[in-house]
Structure formats: C-alpha cells, structure tokens
Design an enzyme around this catalytic site. Sequence first.
Site, PDB file in Angstrom:
ATOM      1  N   GLY A  51       0.898  -1.113  -0.029  1.00 48.84           N
ATOM      2  CA  GLY A  51      -0.033  -0.041   0.085  1.00 48.84           C
ATOM      3  C   GLY A  51       0.825   1.174  -0.033  1.00 48.84           C
ATOM      4  O   GLY A  51       1.947   1.357   0.543  1.00 48.84           O
ATOM      5  N   SER A  52       0.287   2.204  -0.656  1.00 45.00           N
ATOM      6  CA  SER A  52       1.027   3.694  -0.626  1.00 45.00           C
ATOM      7  C   SER A  52       0.888   4.265   0.986  1.00 45.00           C
ATOM      8  O   SER A  52      -0.068   3.733   1.399  1.00 45.00           O
ATOM      9  CB  SER A  52       0.329   4.270  -1.637  1.00 45.00           C
ATOM     10  OG  SER A  52       0.893   4.124  -2.998  1.00 45.00           O
ATOM     11  N   GLY A  53       1.611   5.176   1.114  1.00 46.35           N
ATOM     12  CA  GLY A  53       1.534   5.882   2.422  1.00 46.35           C
ATOM     13  C   GLY A  53       2.969   5.483   3.326  1.00 46.35           C
ATOM     14  O   GLY A  53       2.917   5.944   4.408  1.00 46.35           O
ATOM     15  N   HIS A  54       3.450   4.579   2.611  1.00 45.88           N
ATOM     16  CA  HIS A  54       4.720   3.926   3.519  1.00 45.88           C
ATOM     17  C   HIS A  54       6.090   4.543   2.838  1.00 45.88           C
ATOM     18  O   HIS A  54       7.163   3.874   3.404  1.00 45.88           O
ATOM     19  CB  HIS A  54       4.932   2.673   3.832  1.00 45.88           C
ATOM     20  CG  HIS A  54       3.665   1.878   4.258  1.00 45.88           C
ATOM     21  ND1 HIS A  54       3.162   2.327   5.460  1.00 45.88           N
ATOM     22  CD2 HIS A  54       2.688   1.146   3.735  1.00 45.88           C
ATOM     23  CE1 HIS A  54       1.777   1.597   5.607  1.00 45.88           C
ATOM     24  NE2 HIS A  54       1.722   0.751   4.715  1.00 45.88           N
ATOM     25  N   LYS A 102       5.560  -8.155   2.342  1.00 46.66           N
ATOM     26  CA  LYS A 102       5.625  -7.936   3.932  1.00 46.66           C
ATOM     27  C   LYS A 102       4.150  -8.868   4.197  1.00 46.66           C
ATOM     28  O   LYS A 102       3.224  -9.041   3.586  1.00 46.66           O
ATOM     29  CB  LYS A 102       5.183  -6.509   3.967  1.00 46.66           C
ATOM     30  CG  LYS A 102       6.228  -5.597   3.719  1.00 46.66           C
ATOM     31  CD  LYS A 102       6.190  -4.333   4.226  1.00 46.66           C
ATOM     32  CE  LYS A 102       4.951  -3.555   3.837  1.00 46.66           C
ATOM     33  NZ  LYS A 102       4.750  -3.708   2.195  1.00 46.66           N
ATOM     34  N   ASP A 107      -1.283  -8.389   0.985  1.00 44.61           N
ATOM     35  CA  ASP A 107      -0.192  -8.656   0.167  1.00 44.61           C
ATOM     36  C   ASP A 107       0.122 -10.131  -0.204  1.00 44.61           C
ATOM     37  O   ASP A 107       0.501 -10.452  -1.178  1.00 44.61           O
ATOM     38  CB  ASP A 107       1.115  -7.984   0.913  1.00 44.61           C
ATOM     39  CG  ASP A 107       0.840  -6.399   0.951  1.00 44.61           C
ATOM     40  OD1 ASP A 107      -0.082  -5.899   0.677  1.00 44.61           O
ATOM     41  OD2 ASP A 107       1.855  -5.772   1.475  1.00 44.61           O
ATOM     42  N   HIS A 216       0.277   0.531   9.894  1.00 49.58           N
ATOM     43  CA  HIS A 216      -1.128   1.105   9.207  1.00 49.58           C
ATOM     44  C   HIS A 216      -1.792   1.543  10.703  1.00 49.58           C
ATOM     45  O   HIS A 216      -3.158   1.990  10.378  1.00 49.58           O
ATOM     46  CB  HIS A 216      -1.939   0.099   8.678  1.00 49.58           C
ATOM     47  CG  HIS A 216      -1.317  -0.722   7.567  1.00 49.58           C
ATOM     48  ND1 HIS A 216      -0.607  -1.891   7.906  1.00 49.58           N
ATOM     49  CD2 HIS A 216      -1.178  -0.420   6.304  1.00 49.58           C
ATOM     50  CE1 HIS A 216      -0.065  -2.202   6.720  1.00 49.58           C
ATOM     51  NE2 HIS A 216      -0.249  -1.358   5.848  1.00 49.58           N
TER      52      HIS A 216
END
Length: 328
Positions: A51-54, A102, A107, A216
């Site tokens: 996911g984006s945001g990391h 991960k 995922d 998250h």
Amino acid sequence: MLINVPETVVADGLRGMAAAHPELTVDVENRVVVRRDAPVAGQVALVSGGGSGHEPLHAGFVGPGMLSAACPGEVFTSPVPDQMVRAAAAVDSGAGVLFVVKNYTGDVLNFEMAAELADEEGVQVAQVLVNDDVAVTDSLFTAGRRGTGATLFVEKIAGAAAEEGAPLDRVAALARQVNEASRSFGVALSSVTTPAKGSPTFDLPPGELELGVGIHGEPGRERRPMMTSREIADFAVDAVLEDLRPRGPVIALVNGMGATPLLELYGFNAEVQRVLSERGVVVARTLVGNYVTSLDMAGCSVTLCQVDEELVRLWDAPVQTPALRWGR
C-alpha cells in the site's frame, strides 16, 4: 493535507516521482515503477510492493543494488496481482524473479496469485515473506507477525546479491536469512491521517503514546503516558533483544514514521546506541531516517538485524535508488 483530491493522491505522487527521477520508468496508469535499465541480462530481479503511504518504501528503493520494480497500491491497500505480473514481466531477464512480500493478508494473497500467473507465463518466481515485528503476533491486517523495517534490510542485501549475479535460489536464501535475523518494534506519538478520511484514524489522547504500533496504525502492546526518548529506547530495544537474542553484531535501523524530525530521530538513535552498548551488542552499521513510514504519524521504530561478514559486505555494496544511495 498537501493533496488535490483523495482519489488521485497515488497517481499524483507517481507523476511527481517520474519527473524527479528519470532513471526510473514510472507507469502511472498501471502503477508499476521499474529501474530504467531493466531487464538486466543474467540478473535475478527483485519485485516488491504494498500500500502507498509508507514512502519511500517501496518505489523509493527501485534501482541498481536494490529493487528492480515496485508495485504501489492505494493508500494502505495491497497492490493487485496484475501489477505484480506486469512488473515481473518487465524486469525478468530469464534468471528469475524474487517477490519480497510483507506479511499482510492482502499482500500475501495477491503476491501468491501473481506468482502463479507469472509461472504460467514462463517467469520463474520465488517468494520471501517479511514478518519481523515483535510487538504483536496477530493484528487486524495479519495472521502472524507484521512485516515492517526488516523489509529494507531484505531488499538491500538480497538486491546486492542479485546485482553481483547470484542465482535465484541464493538470492532467495539470503533474503530469508535476513528476515529470520531481524526484529522490529514501533512506537506512535500521534495517530495517522489517511487522505480518504481526512482525520486521525485512531484516538491517541494528548500526552499518551502507543507501544508496538503497526505501520497502518494497528494497535500495539499497550498505551502509556508520554515517555522520554531514553525510556522509549529502553523499552523498544529490550523488546527486540528479548526476541532476537543476537549472538553477534547487528545493523540498526532507527526509522521515523513520517512526522518525526531528524533532530529527534538522531537523539533517539543516541539512546538506542546507549541501550545496545549497555546490553553488550556490537553495532556494525546504523541507518537513521524516514524509510518505512505511516503517512503523517509521529513516532519511530527500531529494527535490528544480526549480521555476519557476508551480510555486512552486501549491505555496504553500492546502491543507487531515490531513497538509498552509496558507493560508486
């Protein structure tokens, strides 16, 4: 928030990344980031994503000496198998592809499906699962331990081995060795705000912190009144050492969650180094900065990887990515 609208935040970010890094091929529509010289003849390719945001995980680690390609999903949402298959096809030179995954349910399932689809297309795929977080065993997103800071260690060391021409089975074995030798623990000083929600995703009252938070915003072990940097380092490092029990030197990652200034991270690193010295742990290398983040969360994490001479050599090997570069 510094965005246009939540619906385009990932695409907007990818367009900006393409403009800043011409050494990458950024497919904004299909959400795949590839090193421009891929496929590299005779070289195992590494593909990861999430996911984006990391950020900079994972697209910021695409380049010589690390990842061949990355697949960014929507914010905090797994990429889809089509992205991974497209990435694998773009970077496979015939030497095989290693998926670095991960341990989050979406995922894991999507990368497994992608591996099956890639195999049907004649791409040999191996996988390594990263599950280094000692804070909790299960969470809202996982069965088992969460994958966090060790992802950087796996991608760097396995990427260096691939760059040297190691075969797929050796690159995969090294990746698994690094994961098994790594442990992490995170701390939140504030909540995270996703673009879609526009407000904190969990309630963390002023003057409190979350020990063992996930990337998250998943709950950790416990909440406590605010602690000093020294006290947090004692708690976090001891939690890692209790599980890892290293018998040799370590590489230490002191990671920011996205909103903690480097001044504070370096001060926290001083405390981490103090605890490790007091516990008799030799630190071979240290990396400090925002590498595995959670949007605008204030906080930090500690990742330790027990290493031998070969792993240190591969860590020191040249790397040229947007977010990590040394050598050459």
